[in-house]
Design a protein around this motif. Structure first.
Motif, short mmCIF file in Angstrom:
data_model
loop_
_atom_site.label_atom_id
_atom_site.label_comp_id
_atom_site.label_asym_id
_atom_site.label_seq_id
_atom_site.Cartn_x
_atom_site.Cartn_y
_atom_site.Cartn_z
N LEU A 175 27.20 29.82 -82.56
CA LEU A 175 25.98 30.27 -83.22
C LEU A 175 25.66 31.72 -82.86
N LEU A 176 25.80 32.04 -81.58
CA LEU A 176 25.52 33.41 -81.14
C LEU A 176 26.55 34.38 -81.69
N ARG A 177 27.80 33.95 -81.70
CA ARG A 177 28.85 34.83 -82.24
C ARG A 177 28.63 35.09 -83.73
N GLU A 178 28.24 34.05 -84.45
CA GLU A 178 27.99 34.21 -85.88
C GLU A 178 26.83 35.17 -86.13
N ALA A 179 25.80 35.08 -85.28
CA ALA A 179 24.67 36.01 -85.42
C ALA A 179 25.14 37.44 -85.19
N LEU A 180 25.99 37.62 -84.18
CA LEU A 180 26.50 38.96 -83.88
C LEU A 180 27.34 39.49 -85.03
N LEU B 268 22.87 46.63 -84.96
CA LEU B 268 23.21 46.05 -83.67
C LEU B 268 21.94 45.45 -83.08
N ASN B 269 21.97 44.18 -82.80
CA ASN B 269 20.82 43.52 -82.18
C ASN B 269 21.17 43.23 -80.73
N SER B 270 20.54 43.95 -79.82
CA SER B 270 20.88 43.81 -78.41
C SER B 270 20.54 42.41 -77.89
N ASN B 271 19.56 41.73 -78.51
CA ASN B 271 19.24 40.37 -78.09
C ASN B 271 20.40 39.42 -78.38
N ALA B 272 21.03 39.60 -79.55
CA ALA B 272 22.19 38.76 -79.87
C ALA B 272 23.32 39.02 -78.89
N LEU B 273 23.54 40.28 -78.56
CA LEU B 273 24.59 40.62 -77.61
C LEU B 273 24.27 40.05 -76.22
N MET B 274 23.01 40.17 -75.79
CA MET B 274 22.65 39.65 -74.49
C MET B 274 22.77 38.13 -74.45
N GLY B 275 22.50 37.49 -75.56
CA GLY B 275 22.71 36.05 -75.62
C GLY B 275 24.17 35.69 -75.35
N GLN B 276 25.08 36.50 -75.88
CA GLN B 276 26.50 36.29 -75.63
C GLN B 276 26.82 36.46 -74.14
N VAL B 277 26.24 37.49 -73.53
CA VAL B 277 26.51 37.73 -72.11
C VAL B 277 25.96 36.59 -71.25
N ASP C 247 29.56 20.88 -72.20
CA ASP C 247 30.69 21.62 -72.77
C ASP C 247 30.59 21.72 -74.29
N SER C 248 30.23 20.63 -74.93
CA SER C 248 30.11 20.64 -76.39
C SER C 248 28.95 21.54 -76.84
N CYS C 249 27.84 21.47 -76.11
CA CYS C 249 26.70 22.33 -76.45
C CYS C 249 27.03 23.80 -76.23
N ALA C 250 27.74 24.09 -75.15
CA ALA C 250 28.12 25.48 -74.88
C ALA C 250 29.00 26.01 -76.00
N ASP C 251 29.91 25.19 -76.47
CA ASP C 251 30.80 25.60 -77.56
C ASP C 251 30.01 25.86 -78.84
N LEU C 252 29.06 24.98 -79.15
CA LEU C 252 28.25 25.15 -80.36
C LEU C 252 27.36 26.39 -80.26
N VAL C 253 26.68 26.55 -79.13
CA VAL C 253 25.80 27.70 -78.95
C VAL C 253 26.60 28.99 -78.99
N HIS D 293 23.25 27.22 -92.98
CA HIS D 293 21.80 27.05 -93.06
C HIS D 293 21.07 28.06 -92.18
N LEU D 294 21.60 28.30 -90.98
CA LEU D 294 20.91 29.18 -90.03
C LEU D 294 21.08 30.65 -90.36
N ALA D 295 22.11 30.98 -91.14
CA ALA D 295 22.36 32.38 -91.48
C ALA D 295 21.14 32.98 -92.18
N GLY D 296 20.66 34.08 -91.65
CA GLY D 296 19.54 34.76 -92.29
C GLY D 296 18.19 34.17 -91.99
#
Length: 337
Positions: free
Chosen positions: A115-120, A129-138, A106-112, A88-91
């Protein structure tokens, strides 16, 4: 009422980061502020703002079901709710507010994280390359590292590093290197403990990134102390302390960020004495930034055989966002992300 500065800051953060966390004691008004901010900022998001209220959720296993329900999704297949949510969130471009998840960290961290990895991954698929998505991962990696899961933090940042190197993204790379350096020191890997923050500091200096500079200078000061030069470590503490007021609230209220500074100061004072430490720190505070960076990159000036580095992974209940952010205490405070 009020909080105009905080609202403006949150708006700025949401422009440059995919993940923002608000923390505070119960009843301080986090949910009310988040909802007000979401209403003010909703025009930024083509697919709207959505709230998932999680404070009453009793079981972490129900987290994904709850988020799917809050988003009003209906799926009559046997697919797992996480798969439905990702599809659903894709796109889509939306703001998802997860409120009251302090008992589901822990569960929220795993889900988030997923979600961030999928966006990347989707950005990679379309050749962008979206630097915001990468920074979210960091940012997520930092939170994971400060909670004690250094192995997972390293995995996340190695993935980010690979993406950055593939696309020539340097700013986000510097923060990923900081997390990797933090983990390398905790794991007792001296060959990586200096190499990583040195590269990080060089990038931060190129971009004139004050936050990156102060974080990395303080980590390098501690590394310099580990390598047997408490005098030079004290000097490096000086310019770092001078930078913090320019960045904003010192340490963003996060004792996790302050650990390298606190540990370095304590051990340097023990080895040098208070008077000598203060004299050297004052000397460092007077250095021009170019000079301070050059000294940090050069390494210890009077190296001796390093003492064994007694480190352990961060305590999960240690006391304690901007770029990147970390909550003050995930165990004793409530959170809204």
């Amino acid at each position: 009422m009020g909080r105009h500065e905080e609202l403006a800051e949150l708006g700025r953060l949401l422009m440059c980061a995919r993940l923002v966390t608000m923390t505070g004691v119960g009843g301080v008004g986090k949910t009310r502020f988040a909802l007000h901010a979401a209403g003010v900022l909703q025009e930024r998001y083509a697919d709207g703002v959505w709230l998932a209220e999680l404070s009453a959720l009793p079981d972490p296993e129900l987290l994904e079901h709850a988020v799917v329900e809050e988003l009003g999704l209906t799926d009559h297949t046997t697919r797992p709710p996480r798969e439905v949510l990702l599809e659903h969130l894709a796109g889509r471009e939306l703001l998802l507010v997860l409120d009251g998840f302090e008992h589901l960290v822990d569960s929220c961290a795993d889900l988030v994280r997923e979600l961030l990895r999928e966006a990347l991954l989707r950005y990679r698929e379309i050749g962008e390359l979206n630097s915001n998505a990468l920074m979210g991962q960091v940012e997520l990696a930092m939170a994971v590292a400060f909670r004690g899961d250094l192995a997972q933090a390293v995995l996340i940042c190695e993935e980010v590093t690979e993406a950055c190197e593939d696309h020539g993204e340097r700013w986000t790379l510097a923060y990923a290197l900081y997390v990797l350096a933090y983990a390398a020191r905790a794991h007792g890997r001296p060959e990586r403990t200096r190499e990583l923050p040195v590269e990080c500091l060089a990038i931060d200096h190129t971009f004139h990134d004050l936050l990156g500079l102060v974080l990395t200078l303080e980590l390098l000061a501690l590394v310099t102390l580990d390598q047997g030069d408490p005098a030079e470590a004290a000097v490096l503490q000086g310019p770092a302390e001078r930078i913090w007021p320019s960045v904003g609230l010192p340490l963003f209220g996060s004792a996790y960020y302050s650990e390298p500074h606190t540990l370095c100061e304590k051990q340097a004072r023990e080895r040098l004495g208070d008077g000598t430490y203060e004299k050297l720190r004052h000397e460092g505070a007077g250095l021009a930034m170019d000079t301070a960076v050059a000294r940090a990159l050069a390494g210890p000036t009077h190296p001796v055989l390093p003492r064994p580095c007694a480190v352990s992974p961060p305590r999960k209940n240690a006391p304690h966002t901007r770029e990147p952010a970390a909550s003050r205490s995930v165990r004793s405070e409530e959170t809204t992300g």
